[in-house]
Design a protein around this motif. Structure first.
Motif, PDB file in Angstrom:
ATOM      1  N   ALA A  36       0.810  -1.224   0.000  1.00 12.32           N
ATOM      2  CA  ALA A  36       0.000   0.000   0.000  1.00 12.32           C
ATOM      3  C   ALA A  36       0.846   1.279   0.000  1.00 12.32           C
ATOM      4  N   ALA A  39       2.205   2.000  -3.350  1.00 11.77           N
ATOM      5  CA  ALA A  39       1.127   2.413  -4.248  1.00 11.77           C
ATOM      6  C   ALA A  39       0.796   3.882  -4.010  1.00 11.77           C
ATOM      7  N   ARG A  43       1.321   7.046  -6.749  1.00 13.88           N
ATOM      8  CA  ARG A  43       0.181   7.902  -7.094  1.00 13.88           C
ATOM      9  C   ARG A  43       0.482   9.368  -6.767  1.00 13.88           C
ATOM     10  N   GLY A  94       8.268  -2.404 -14.920  1.00 13.25           N
ATOM     11  CA  GLY A  94       7.319  -3.324 -14.302  1.00 13.25           C
ATOM     12  C   GLY A  94       7.349  -3.238 -12.782  1.00 13.25           C
ATOM     13  N   ASP A  97       3.738  -3.269 -11.522  1.00 15.57           N
ATOM     14  CA  ASP A  97       2.778  -4.185 -12.142  1.00 15.57           C
ATOM     15  C   ASP A  97       1.876  -4.866 -11.106  1.00 15.57           C
ATOM     16  N   TRP A  98       2.411  -5.066  -9.914  1.00 18.71           N
ATOM     17  CA  TRP A  98       1.623  -5.743  -8.876  1.00 18.71           C
ATOM     18  C   TRP A  98       0.375  -4.955  -8.490  1.00 18.71           C
ATOM     19  N   MET A  99       0.327  -3.665  -8.818  1.00 21.49           N
ATOM     20  CA  MET A  99      -0.881  -2.884  -8.516  1.00 21.49           C
ATOM     21  C   MET A  99      -2.008  -3.211  -9.503  1.00 21.49           C
ATOM     22  N   ARG A 100      -1.628  -3.836 -10.612  1.00 20.79           N
ATOM     23  CA  ARG A 100      -2.581  -4.221 -11.660  1.00 20.79           C
ATOM     24  C   ARG A 100      -3.338  -3.029 -12.248  1.00 20.79           C
ATOM     25  N   PRO A 102      -3.874  -0.635 -15.185  1.00 17.13           N
ATOM     26  CA  PRO A 102      -3.473  -0.591 -16.591  1.00 17.13           C
ATOM     27  C   PRO A 102      -2.694   0.687 -16.934  1.00 17.13           C
ATOM     28  N   GLN A 103      -2.916   1.768 -16.202  1.00 19.93           N
ATOM     29  CA  GLN A 103      -2.193   3.003 -16.515  1.00 19.93           C
ATOM     30  C   GLN A 103      -0.811   3.052 -15.877  1.00 19.93           C
ATOM     31  N   ASN A 105       1.117   0.129 -16.035  1.00 21.15           N
ATOM     32  CA  ASN A 105       1.577  -1.192 -16.464  1.00 21.15           C
ATOM     33  C   ASN A 105       2.882  -1.083 -17.249  1.00 21.15           C
ATOM     34  N   GLY A 106       3.833  -1.927 -16.872  1.00 25.32           N
ATOM     35  CA  GLY A 106       5.164  -1.856 -17.467  1.00 25.32           C
ATOM     36  C   GLY A 106       5.196  -2.070 -18.966  1.00 25.32           C
TER      37      GLY A 106
ATOM     38  N   GLU B  77      -5.893  -1.728  -0.539  1.00 24.55           N
ATOM     39  CA  GLU B  77      -4.516  -1.481  -0.101  1.00 24.55           C
ATOM     40  C   GLU B  77      -3.559  -1.271  -1.276  1.00 24.55           C
ATOM     41  N   GLY B  78      -3.985  -0.446  -2.201  1.00 21.11           N
ATOM     42  CA  GLY B  78      -3.104  -0.083  -3.307  1.00 21.11           C
ATOM     43  C   GLY B  78      -3.114  -1.062  -4.457  1.00 21.11           C
ATOM     44  N   VAL B  79      -3.748  -2.200  -4.286  1.00 18.38           N
ATOM     45  CA  VAL B  79      -3.738  -3.215  -5.334  1.00 18.38           C
ATOM     46  C   VAL B  79      -5.133  -3.359  -5.909  1.00 18.38           C
ATOM     47  N   ARG B  80      -5.213  -3.363  -7.223  1.00 18.71           N
ATOM     48  CA  ARG B  80      -6.531  -3.515  -7.828  1.00 18.71           C
ATOM     49  C   ARG B  80      -6.946  -4.977  -7.819  1.00 18.71           C
ATOM     50  N   ASN B 313      11.025  -8.098 -18.170  1.00 23.14           N
ATOM     51  CA  ASN B 313       9.584  -7.863 -18.279  1.00 23.14           C
ATOM     52  C   ASN B 313       9.055  -7.991 -19.712  1.00 23.14           C
ATOM     53  N   ARG B 318      -0.817 -10.888 -19.301  1.00 18.05           N
ATOM     54  CA  ARG B 318      -1.838 -10.823 -18.272  1.00 18.05           C
ATOM     55  C   ARG B 318      -2.498 -12.172 -18.036  1.00 18.05           C
ATOM     56  N   GLY B 337      -5.825 -10.581 -13.881  1.00 19.62           N
ATOM     57  CA  GLY B 337      -5.280  -9.263 -14.200  1.00 19.62           C
ATOM     58  C   GLY B 337      -3.826  -9.107 -13.795  1.00 19.62           C
ATOM     59  N   GLU B 339       0.188  -9.577 -13.919  1.00 16.13           N
ATOM     60  CA  GLU B 339       1.159  -9.814 -14.985  1.00 16.13           C
ATOM     61  C   GLU B 339       1.988 -11.034 -14.618  1.00 16.13           C
ATOM     62  N   ARG B 341       5.302 -13.240 -15.716  1.00 16.56           N
ATOM     63  CA  ARG B 341       6.484 -13.337 -16.585  1.00 16.56           C
ATOM     64  C   ARG B 341       6.632 -14.796 -16.952  1.00 16.56           C
TER      65      ARG B 341
END
Ligand code: FES
Lengths: 371, 355
Positions: A36, A39, A43, A94, A97-100, A102-103, A105-106, B77-80, B313, B318, B337, B339, B341
């Motif tokens: 978090a 993230a 942002r 990347g 990337d773990w935040m998933r 799309p904006q 994204n690596g 918590e920051g993750v979608r 990467n 996805r 959703g 990623e 590798r």
């Protein structure tokens, strides 16, 4: 000239493995904490980029008034630096990337610079990071334009290098943009005109977009103040180019940074790979602000060990990396920006003239030799 | 320079999707460049552990049919995190949508969604699903267990607009407090004699009038639907329930349509799993537990790759569905959703990649 020989000691195969395992363990421990907080941070960086850009562009609309022009240009340059370094570079690795999102994204992020994200992902993420400082495999060594290491073959062309280096710095954004085209191949006849045209197409689109945005649309929006806005945009882009050039050159071309022959890639172990990343990179010491403005590439060493770790974590792992290096008898190449860039300038000047390689410590200790 | 002629296009050249979306949100709008954002406008406690959210989608929403689902994404918590939920009302004239969220124990997203208040913003995907109610005559048996009621709720409500259709809805829950829409359904059935309604409570000590207490079996089906061969059966619920319904109805009913919510089963290392590549429309069997890149290449495919060591990467793609495993650290990856590798990841279940 190669001081490096005394700074590092070669590692035995067993040491190399242990070295790799320690760095792997540090990575796992740190990645487990990523979440978090990171993230929220990225942002906030996005918000900073957008607000600073808006402020800069707004001020430039009053660019007929010189203080507004100066401040507007500086803010626009600052926003471009942040977008380029702490946002674009890191996201495209990347790291988020773990935040998933799309904006963020690596694989798909597109940055505010003339180079296309896709080309850069190839030349930088893949080639430069896999083959860091390997001669003939990493095109970042001199970008095919400069001779920075005595191992590069000297030609009379390099006598002009001091001037070329300055022009390259001013236009760095454009230099990076055409890197993937490998124009050398075209001029030496190893690439056809049709091939080149095909490769240029996406890049041409991106270049046009950037030109239209910065040099047509925003100046037009300013109406009678077309010229000051145009000029502000040009200068902001140049400021960004000069800054990124400085940071990137300090990362790999300081006095003690090493390059490697292609043969190191044969059967390279994980530990060996880490060691090569370490010996090819150099850090900048400085304030938190410096770290942010360099996109944390001031921690070039940590970035090369862990390219997909959120860059704000590099400062946290750096002391441990340094401690590991000390234990294994490896130089942790760091210094102020002034010192490191001074060494870069020296390299540019020195190797414009013919120079011969000195003796370099091998990475691996030859079999049969005692530690 | 034709492209420079219209001011709108000029502006379009200066603004990108992330920039537009950022300022739109800063100004409190849910309009976005190419994503469907939706604002929570109302929230209603539906049962002891389920909440209905009424959503106002932005202009990007593409519409839906009763019985369909949608992927809903929110940040935890920051993750979608993305999960699929059903629309629980047919399309409304005011364009609002209703989704019902059951709070799953330990469920990150469902817990966060159940706590959402009006004003919060979530993201929606495109509606999907084939369980619909065609216009015209039709007789239906709706079998719902637990949260399987959600798509069948919107189908039951859709009966109002389809005067030639009639249905029997049988709705199982363990306890009365877990029933969703009990009152709404009773009122609907009172209004609409074409809808017959049965609640079945399997763990409720006291039963009220009209409530049953029996698991799904041949006897019960015989009682509720003696004319099974004239009915279309739609069943929705946990895998075991849907399998049981299929066993009883398929081949006897006019049509059977089942939808089950189940986590994919993990394949043991060395076993074989089915990898579906969505973008290229291919599907192939690969051994589980080996790097996907190598496995795909062994079958003649050439996915994009670079370093082949989990570094650059380049090979990331996805995960649409299924379970993958990072072979470097053993971590399993099952969140849609994410990623993956593929040079350093293996399939641990049947999976679908956006490749
Ligand atoms: S090929 Fe480089 S990360 Fe997979």
């Amino acid at each position: 000239m190669t001081q490096a020989t005394t700074l590092n000691r070669p590692l035995s195969a067993a040491e190399m493995d242990a070295f790799g395992q320690e760095l792997d363990a540090l990575r796992s421990r740190t990645m487990a904490q990523v979440g978090a907080e990171d993230a929220r941070y990225i942002r906030r960086v996005v918000a900073a980029v957008r607000y600073i850009e808006a402020a800069g562009r707004a001020l430039l609309f009053f660019g007929a008034f010189p203080p507004a022009w100066v401040l507007g240009t500086l803010l626009l340059g600052l926003s471009k630096i942040l977008e380029n370094m702490e946002l674009g570079h890191n996201v495209m690795h990347g790291q988020y990337d773990w935040m998933r999102d799309p904006q963020l994204n690596g694989k798909t992020y597109e940055w505010d610079i003339v180079a296309t994200g896709d080309n850069w992902r190839h030349t930088h993420n893949y080639k430069h990071h896999t083959y860091t400082n390997v001669r003939g495999a990493d095109d970042d060594i001199g970008y095919g334009l400069l001779r920075l290491f005595p191992e590069q073959r000297w030609r009379p062309f390099f006598l002009f290098q001091p001037i070329i280096a300055v022009i390259f710095a001013l236009l760095f954004e454009w230099g990076v943009a055409i890197q993937r085209l490998e124009l050398g191949k075209y001029f030496s006849g190893r690439k056809t005109k049709a091939q080149l045209a095909e490769e240029f197409r996406p890049l041409g689109r991106k270049m046009r977009r950037q030109i239209v945005k910065d040099y047509v649309v925003f100046p037009l929006l300013a109406g009678p103040f077309f010229l000051p806005v145009l000029l502000g945009n040009v200068v902001a882009n140049i400021i960004r180019s000069l800054w990124t050039y400085t940071v990137i050159f300090c990362g790999h071309f300081t006095a003690d940074a090493e390059t490697f022959p292609k043969s190191v890639l044969l059967n390279e172990t994980r530990g060996h790979w880490y060691l090569r990343q370490l010996r090819g990179s150099s850090n900048l010491s400085g304030s938190k602000l410096l770290h942010i403005l360099t996109g944390n590439l001031s921690h070039q060493i940590e970035h090369h060990l862990y390219p997909d770790m959120p860059a704000r974590r590099y400062a946290q792992v750096a002391p441990e990396v340094r401690e590991i290096c000390t234990r294994y008898g490896q130089n942790y190449n760091t210094g102020s920006m002034l010192k490191q860039f001074g060494q870069v300038v020296w390299r540019i000047l020195r190797h414009a003239l013919p120079s011969r390689p000195g003796v370099v410590t091998p990475l691996v200790q030859p079999v049969g030799e005692a530690a | 320079m034709n492209s420079l002629s219209s001011p709108a296009r000029l502006l379009g050249a200066a603004v990108s999707a992330p920039v537009f979306d950022f300022w739109s949100r800063q100004f409190g709008s849910i309009q976005a460049w190419d994503r469907c954002l939706a604002r929570v406008v109302a929230r209603q406690q539906e049962s002891a552990n389920a909440v209905s959210l009424t959503l106002q989608p932005n202009r990007r929403f593409g519409g839906f049919e009763p019985g369909q689902h949608v992927n809903l994404t929110a940040e935890v918590e920051g993750v979608r995190v993305t999960r699929s939920y059903s629309f629980t009302q047919p399309p409304r004239a005011d364009g609002l949508l209703r989704l019902t969220i059951k709070q799953v124990e330990g469920g990150k997203l469902s817990t966060a969604l159940c706590a959402l208040r009006p004003g919060a913003v979530v993201e929606l995907g495109e509606a999907y699903g084939e369980m619909n109610l065609p216009q015209g005559p039709g007789r239906y048996l709706f079998l719902a267990a637990g949260s399987g009621i959600t798509p069948l709720m919107s189908l039951s409500l859709a009966l109002e607009q389809n005067p030639q259709a009639e249905a029997t809805l049988v709705y199982w829950a363990q306890q009365r407090a877990e029933l969703c829409y009990a009152e709404e359904l009773r009122q609907l059935a009172a209004r609409l004699p074409r809808l017959r309604l049965h609640f079945v409570l399997t763990r409720e000590p006291l039963r009220l009038a009209g409530e049953l207490a029996r698991r799904l079996d041949a006897g019960l089906l015989e009682t509720l639907a003696p004319d099974l061969d004239a009915l279309q059966v739609y069943a929705c619920g946990p895998r075991g329930f849907v399998d049981q319904a299929r066993l009883l109805a398929q081949g006897r009913a006019l049509r059977f349509h089942g939808e089950a919510f189940t986590p994919p089963a993990l394949a043991p290392g060395g076993g074989s799993v089915r990898v579906t590549l969505r973008a290229s429309g291919r599907s192939l069997d690969v051994p589980s537990g080996v790097p996907l890149l190598a496995a795909l290449e062994a079958q003649g495919l050439r996915p994009e790759s670079g370093c082949r060591m989990g570094l650059c990467n380049t090979c990331a793609c996805r995960l649409v569905e299924g379970v993958g495993q990072n072979l470097n650290n053993g971590e399993t990856i099952s969140e849609p959703g994410s990623e993956l590798r593929i040079c350093t990841s293996a399939a641990r279940s049947d999976l679908t990649l956006d490749l």
